[in-house]
Design an enzyme around this catalytic site. Structure first.
Site, short mmCIF file in Angstrom:
data_model
loop_
_atom_site.label_atom_id
_atom_site.label_comp_id
_atom_site.label_asym_id
_atom_site.label_seq_id
_atom_site.Cartn_x
_atom_site.Cartn_y
_atom_site.Cartn_z
CG ASP A 1 -1.93 -1.06 1.27
OD1 ASP A 1 -2.19 -1.65 0.21
OD2 ASP A 1 -2.47 -1.32 2.36
NE ARG A 2 0.41 8.40 -1.72
CZ ARG A 2 -0.11 9.43 -2.38
NH1 ARG A 2 -1.22 9.28 -3.07
NH2 ARG A 2 0.49 10.60 -2.37
#
Length: 252
Positions: A75-76
């Protein structure tokens, strides 16, 4: 770091040339690499990009000067170990290893509350994210490493409790660790999508503005050499500040 035939991180950086946008290299050889993705950097372009133009995949192609094949995603807002290959055959072999659950992936997380058990598992089906409504089985194993209690009022209590966890996802669903922690009301600190805003704000007051989820360790058998690769990504400054809240933690 248990990686026979690999180059030391500094040697790799000397070889590829260190630019301001370069990602730290944890392990590298002619077949594959593990890099340390910083929190806040998207891995690749997707429907979630929302106008972003800076992606880890693009940086890595420039950094290594050749095509790269991402073996998994982060995930970012998650930092840590990101595995990539330099040709399709190695990427395919690593992908099969992942599907067979023969890759050990350990994450370190900070959650609200104290889980009752030192070791526990969450089994809760999850969908695939936006546009993928079908739910599939999902399992994450957790270990409570340490706990702390801070002077933040919470509900009817004058203090708030937090736990440092090691998470081992046995499946790879969309935002699995984050959503599993929400499912049992032990929300991940700093998670603006699935977390608890009150606790997120409390940590921002401490100067900790990131989501506290870090892909700490990857371990797997090298598909070309058979050597056991076992590497860890270091904690950044803000995550280290969070770790300090739990005192002397030696096994994170």
């Amino acid at each position: 770091m248990g990686a026979a035939g690999g180059l030391a991180a500094q040697e790799v950086m000397d070889a590829v040339g260190e630019a301001p946008s370069a990602l730290a290299v944890v392990y590298c050889d002619q077949h594959l690499a593990v890099v340390d993705k910083p929190a806040g950097l998207m891995v690749h372009d997707s429907a979630l990009a929302r106008g972003e133009t800076d992606f880890a995949a693009d940086r890595l192609r420039e950094q290594f000067g050749k095509p790269i094949f991402l073996v998994h995603r982060l995930d970012r807002a998650t930092s840590g170990c990101l595995l990539l290959a330099f040709d399709r055959e190695i990427a395919s072999a690593l992908g099969k290893t992942l599907m067979a659950r023969d890759v050990e992936k350990d994450y370190i997380a900070v959650c609200r509350g104290w889980p009752a058990e030192e070791r526990f598992a969450i089994e809760h089906p999850l969908d695939g994210g936006p546009g993928k409504p079908v739910k599939k089985p999902a399992t994450t194993a957790f270990e409570r490493i340490a706990t702390c209690e801070l002077e933040f009022p919470s509900a009817h209590f004058p203090t708030s409790r937090y736990a440092l966890l090691r998470a081992h996802p046995l499946t790879g669903r969309f935002r699995q660790i984050r959503r599993h922690l929400k499912h049992v009301s032990h929300h991940l600190i700093g998670d603006t999508s699935h977390g608890d805003g009150r606790h997120n704000r409390a940590f921002r007051m401490l100067g900790i503005h990131r989501m506290l989820l870090h892909a700490r360790r990857l371990a797997f058998d090298h598909p070309a050499t058979g050597a056991r690769i076992d590497v860890r990504a270091p904690f950044d400054a803000e995550f280290s500040k969070a770790l300090a809240l739990f005192g002397a933690v030696t096994d994170a």
